[in-house]
Design an enzyme around this catalytic site. Structure first.
Site, PDB file in Angstrom:
ATOM      1  N   ASN A  44     -25.067  18.562 -29.810  1.00 35.99           N
ATOM      2  CA  ASN A  44     -24.740  19.959 -29.510  1.00 35.99           C
ATOM      3  C   ASN A  44     -24.524  20.085 -28.004  1.00 35.99           C
ATOM      4  O   ASN A  44     -24.576  19.099 -27.284  1.00 35.99           O
ATOM      5  CB  ASN A  44     -25.861  20.880 -30.019  1.00 35.99           C
ATOM      6  CG  ASN A  44     -27.196  20.483 -29.409  1.00 35.99           C
ATOM      7  OD1 ASN A  44     -27.375  20.551 -28.210  1.00 35.99           O
ATOM      8  ND2 ASN A  44     -28.128  20.028 -30.246  1.00 35.99           N
ATOM      9  N   ASP A 103     -30.433  19.441 -36.168  1.00 35.25           N
ATOM     10  CA  ASP A 103     -31.166  19.695 -37.415  1.00 35.25           C
ATOM     11  C   ASP A 103     -30.869  18.631 -38.462  1.00 35.25           C
ATOM     12  O   ASP A 103     -31.693  18.388 -39.342  1.00 35.25           O
ATOM     13  CB  ASP A 103     -30.795  21.073 -37.974  1.00 35.25           C
ATOM     14  CG  ASP A 103     -31.411  22.183 -37.140  1.00 35.25           C
ATOM     15  OD1 ASP A 103     -32.609  22.071 -36.819  1.00 35.25           O
ATOM     16  OD2 ASP A 103     -30.697  23.139 -36.775  1.00 35.25           O
ATOM     17  N   LYS A 133     -18.295  -0.263 -35.766  1.00 40.02           N
ATOM     18  CA  LYS A 133     -17.505   0.938 -35.488  1.00 40.02           C
ATOM     19  C   LYS A 133     -16.698   1.288 -36.739  1.00 40.02           C
ATOM     20  O   LYS A 133     -15.909   0.453 -37.211  1.00 40.02           O
ATOM     21  CB  LYS A 133     -16.571   0.684 -34.299  1.00 40.02           C
ATOM     22  CG  LYS A 133     -15.740   1.897 -33.958  1.00 40.02           C
ATOM     23  CD  LYS A 133     -14.821   1.650 -32.780  1.00 40.02           C
ATOM     24  CE  LYS A 133     -13.957   2.870 -32.541  1.00 40.02           C
ATOM     25  NZ  LYS A 133     -12.930   2.633 -31.540  1.00 40.02           N
ATOM     26  N   PHE A 164     -38.187  28.128 -28.767  1.00 39.87           N
ATOM     27  CA  PHE A 164     -36.983  28.863 -28.402  1.00 39.87           C
ATOM     28  C   PHE A 164     -36.203  29.135 -29.690  1.00 39.87           C
ATOM     29  O   PHE A 164     -36.363  28.406 -30.678  1.00 39.87           O
ATOM     30  CB  PHE A 164     -36.097  28.028 -27.466  1.00 39.87           C
ATOM     31  CG  PHE A 164     -36.367  28.246 -26.003  1.00 39.87           C
ATOM     32  CD1 PHE A 164     -37.524  27.775 -25.430  1.00 39.87           C
ATOM     33  CD2 PHE A 164     -35.452  28.918 -25.203  1.00 39.87           C
ATOM     34  CE1 PHE A 164     -37.777  27.969 -24.074  1.00 39.87           C
ATOM     35  CE2 PHE A 164     -35.689  29.114 -23.853  1.00 39.87           C
ATOM     36  CZ  PHE A 164     -36.859  28.642 -23.282  1.00 39.87           C
ATOM     37  N   LYS A 168     -38.484  32.368 -37.412  1.00 41.65           N
ATOM     38  CA  LYS A 168     -38.872  31.050 -36.876  1.00 41.65           C
ATOM     39  C   LYS A 168     -40.273  31.100 -36.273  1.00 41.65           C
ATOM     40  O   LYS A 168     -41.047  30.154 -36.401  1.00 41.65           O
ATOM     41  CB  LYS A 168     -37.861  30.586 -35.813  1.00 41.65           C
ATOM     42  CG  LYS A 168     -36.536  30.167 -36.424  1.00 41.65           C
ATOM     43  CD  LYS A 168     -35.486  29.803 -35.384  1.00 41.65           C
ATOM     44  CE  LYS A 168     -34.144  29.617 -36.068  1.00 41.65           C
ATOM     45  NZ  LYS A 168     -33.025  29.487 -35.146  1.00 41.65           N
ATOM     46  N   LYS A 199     -42.766  28.439 -38.047  1.00 42.24           N
ATOM     47  CA  LYS A 199     -43.167  27.263 -37.263  1.00 42.24           C
ATOM     48  C   LYS A 199     -44.562  27.452 -36.658  1.00 42.24           C
ATOM     49  O   LYS A 199     -44.980  26.645 -35.833  1.00 42.24           O
ATOM     50  CB  LYS A 199     -42.119  26.992 -36.185  1.00 42.24           C
ATOM     51  CG  LYS A 199     -40.735  26.653 -36.777  1.00 42.24           C
ATOM     52  CD  LYS A 199     -39.683  26.337 -35.717  1.00 42.24           C
ATOM     53  CE  LYS A 199     -38.293  26.276 -36.320  1.00 42.24           C
ATOM     54  NZ  LYS A 199     -37.576  25.033 -36.068  1.00 42.24           N
TER      55      LYS A 199
HETATM   56  O1  PMT Z   1     -30.068  23.045 -22.288  1.00 45.61           O
HETATM   57  P1  PMT Z   1     -29.274  24.242 -21.809  1.00 45.61           P
HETATM   58  O2  PMT Z   1     -27.797  23.946 -21.698  1.00 45.61           O
HETATM   59  O3  PMT Z   1     -29.845  24.823 -20.553  1.00 45.61           O
HETATM   60  O4  PMT Z   1     -29.376  25.365 -22.936  1.00 45.61           O
HETATM   61  C1  PMT Z   1     -30.607  25.955 -23.204  1.00 45.61           C
HETATM   62  C2  PMT Z   1     -30.823  26.170 -24.706  1.00 45.61           C
HETATM   63  C3  PMT Z   1     -29.801  27.170 -25.221  1.00 45.61           C
HETATM   64  C4  PMT Z   1     -30.682  24.846 -25.464  1.00 45.61           C
HETATM   65  C5  PMT Z   1     -32.289  26.725 -24.862  1.00 45.61           C
HETATM   66  O5  PMT Z   1     -32.400  27.918 -24.169  1.00 45.61           O
HETATM   67  C6  PMT Z   1     -32.634  26.949 -26.326  1.00 45.61           C
HETATM   68  O6  PMT Z   1     -32.392  27.990 -26.910  1.00 45.61           O
HETATM   69  N1  PMT Z   1     -33.226  25.906 -26.975  1.00 45.61           N
HETATM   70  C7  PMT Z   1     -33.519  25.904 -28.438  1.00 45.61           C
HETATM   71  C8  PMT Z   1     -32.257  25.668 -29.191  1.00 45.61           C
HETATM   72  C9  PMT Z   1     -32.503  25.514 -30.661  1.00 45.61           C
HETATM   73  O7  PMT Z   1     -32.378  24.428 -31.170  1.00 45.61           O
HETATM   74  O8  PMT Z   1     -32.918  26.592 -31.286  1.00 45.61           O
HETATM   75  P2  PMT Z   1     -33.268  26.634 -32.864  1.00 45.61           P
HETATM   76  O9  PMT Z   1     -33.283  28.061 -33.160  1.00 45.61           O
HETATM   77  O10 PMT Z   1     -32.347  25.759 -33.643  1.00 45.61           O
HETATM   78  O11 PMT Z   1     -34.720  25.986 -32.967  1.00 45.61           O
HETATM   79  C10 PMT Z   1     -35.927  26.740 -32.945  1.00 45.61           C
HETATM   80  C11 PMT Z   1     -37.045  25.969 -32.257  1.00 45.61           C
HETATM   81  O12 PMT Z   1     -37.391  24.826 -33.043  1.00 45.61           O
HETATM   82  C12 PMT Z   1     -36.685  25.434 -30.890  1.00 45.61           C
HETATM   83  O13 PMT Z   1     -37.832  25.540 -30.052  1.00 45.61           O
HETATM   84  C13 PMT Z   1     -36.341  23.961 -31.132  1.00 45.61           C
HETATM   85  O14 PMT Z   1     -36.662  23.150 -30.006  1.00 45.61           O
HETATM   86  C14 PMT Z   1     -37.270  23.640 -32.294  1.00 45.61           C
HETATM   87  N2  PMT Z   1     -36.728  22.616 -33.221  1.00 45.61           N
HETATM   88  C15 PMT Z   1     -35.591  22.804 -33.900  1.00 45.61           C
HETATM   89  C16 PMT Z   1     -35.141  21.847 -34.796  1.00 45.61           C
HETATM   90  C17 PMT Z   1     -35.916  20.684 -34.993  1.00 45.61           C
HETATM   91  N3  PMT Z   1     -35.512  19.744 -35.822  1.00 45.61           N
HETATM   92  N4  PMT Z   1     -37.053  20.525 -34.293  1.00 45.61           N
HETATM   93  C18 PMT Z   1     -37.481  21.468 -33.430  1.00 45.61           C
HETATM   94  O15 PMT Z   1     -38.531  21.317 -32.788  1.00 45.61           O
END
Ligand code: PMT
Length: 406
Positions: A208, A288, A298, A334, A348, A352
């Site tokens: 991403n 995810d 390849k 986040f 979330k 979580k």
């Molecule tokens: O890195 P930058 O370019 O500065 O951008 C910042 C950001 C947009 C990446 C950051 O501010 C942000 O929002 N990070 C979380 C992005 C995200 O994956 O959000 P989510 O809604 O998909 O996930 C929710 C939470 O679960 C997040 O804390 C994520 O780290 C966590 N997660 C998600 C999927 C997974 N398999 N494991 C996780 O721990």
């Protein structure tokens, strides 16, 4: 740094050629800068350069005849919010430790009661010398002094070793840290940052647009506030060299960085670090989904690639940590959303087992991936919310720390 008064004290070393850049960086961040030097520092960098960049006369001669700042060594410490000595030579460091004041720089230091950062630079054998190390340990024990270590690398005398001054960008961070209250001292904080790369074959991956900037801003802010930071960092092009302090320094933050590539690697590093942490802030954008199998060659254009790539879910790191959370731990996630922002973020937060969730929306200009700015809403598990409007990721990180500081 906006409006802060910083005195830059330059010792007589070759690394003085890097100080105009430090002055430029300090001023770019909004600080006002005045310069004082030893007698011979101006052999390495000109008075005109320093005066032009700082916008003030340079205080280098205590006895100058035509001198309208004859009491500068007293007025500079009063004017200053902080001082940095860079390069701090063997001579300046030993004089400072012994209380000797015989030129413009050392007399200014003798009267300085505000935070002082020492950035040593010299030949590696001089740096390893007993007198110098004793002097650094003496300075490190002083209330208002923060002593940096030397970096290793190529030295002006033609050898390789520990004696290089840390770079201007890093010195800027050290000055900022010296001005920041150490209200996270002793706290161990895990930060995840950046994207993950999920390999399809040896050449291609799923990922991403996360740059890692938000996570790095959080790690920087935590270090400034004195925390012990464990940073689990996905693949990033962002360059960050944090200040490294002298081993004798107490009362400053520390950083352990673990670089990872895939969601599985991030899961392993983060869940191991979580056992030692009292707080975790999960800013990483973890993929995810990950390919169910990774081709060992390849894949060829055509059928190989147009065939469906089977995916499986990657580990939900936040959820694993939430389920595993001790009563004394605080977990901050986040949420990056594009629609139904509040509703999705709250889902979330609950699913979580988070204590806080920081929601940022890709629908807002200047927020989210890759930008130097962000705007967020922080939701608590108790049902409260705080809005942090568009600001630098550094200021947003400060706002997040204030909101979660319990
Ligand atoms: O890195 P930058 O370019 O500065 O951008 C910042 C950001 C947009 C990446 C950051 O501010 C942000 O929002 N990070 C979380 C992005 C995200 O994956 O959000 P989510 O809604 O998909 O996930 C929710 C939470 O679960 C997040 O804390 C994520 O780290 C966590 N997660 C998600 C999927 C997974 N398999 N494991 C996780 O721990």
């Amino acid at each position: 740094m906006e409006g802060k008064h910083i005195v830059v004290g330059i010792g007589s070393g070759i690394a003085a050629y890097k100080i105009p850049e430090l002055i430029r960086l300090l001023r770019k961040r909004g600080a006002e800068v005045k310069v004082t030097t030893t007698r011979h520092a101006l052999e390495f960098v000109t008075d005109l350069t320093l005066q032009t960049l700082s916008g003030h006369k340079v205080y280098s001669d205590v006895f100058a005849a035509i001198n309208d700042h004859s009491t500068e060594h007293i007025s500079l410490p009063d004017w200053a919010d902080a001082m940095i000595v860079a390069p701090a030579t063997h001579d300046v460091i030993c004089k400072m430790a012994a209380g000797i004041a015989d030129d413009a720089l050392t007399t200014t230091l003798a009267a300085m009661r505000k935070p002082v950062v020492i950035a040593p630079a010299m030949n590696d054998k001089m740096y390893a010398g007993e007198a110098l190390q004793e002097a650094l340990a003496t300075l490190a024990s002083r209330q208002n002094v923060e002593v940096l270590d030397c970096a290793e690398g190529f030295l002006a005398c033609g050898t390789n070793g520990r004696g290089r001054m840390q770079e201007p960008e890093t010195l800027l961070e050290a000055v900022e840290a010296a001005l920041t209250p150490k209200d996270w001292l002793g706290r161990r904080v895990l930060v995840t940052a950046g994207p993950t790369h999920e390999a399809i074959d040896p050449v291609r991956y799923i990922s991403n647009h996360s740059s890692g900037k938000m996570g790095i801003a959080l790690a920087q802010a935590l270090l400034r506030h004195g925390a012990d930071v464990m940073l689990v960092m996905g693949p990033t092009a962002e360059q960050w060299t944090p200040p490294v302090y002298h081993p004798a320094m107490q009362g400053v933050g520390s950083l352990r960085r673990m670089d990872v590539v895939s969601a599985q690697e991030m899961y392993e590093a983060a869940t191991a670090a979580w056992k030692e942490a009292d707080t975790a802030i999960l800013a990483a954008a973890v993929a995810d989904m990950t390919p169910a199998t990774v081709a060992d060659h390849k894949m060829k254009k055509g059928q190989d690639l147009t065939d469906t790539i089977a995916l499986r879910e990657s580990p939900d790191i936040a959820r694993f940590m939430g389920v595993d959370k001790r009563a004394d731990q605080c977990l901050v996630g986040f949420a990056l959303e594009t629609d139904n922002e509040q509703q999705n973020a709250l889902k979330k937060l609950e699913a979580k087992h988070l204590d806080f969730i920081v929601m940022n929306s890709l629908r807002e200009q200047g927020a989210g991936f890759g930008t130097d700015t962000n705007s967020v809403t922080i939701y608590t598990k108790e049902g409260e919310s705080h809005r942090l409007p568009l600001a630098s990721k550094s200021d947003i990180a400060e706002g997040i720390l204030s909101a979660i500081h319990g």
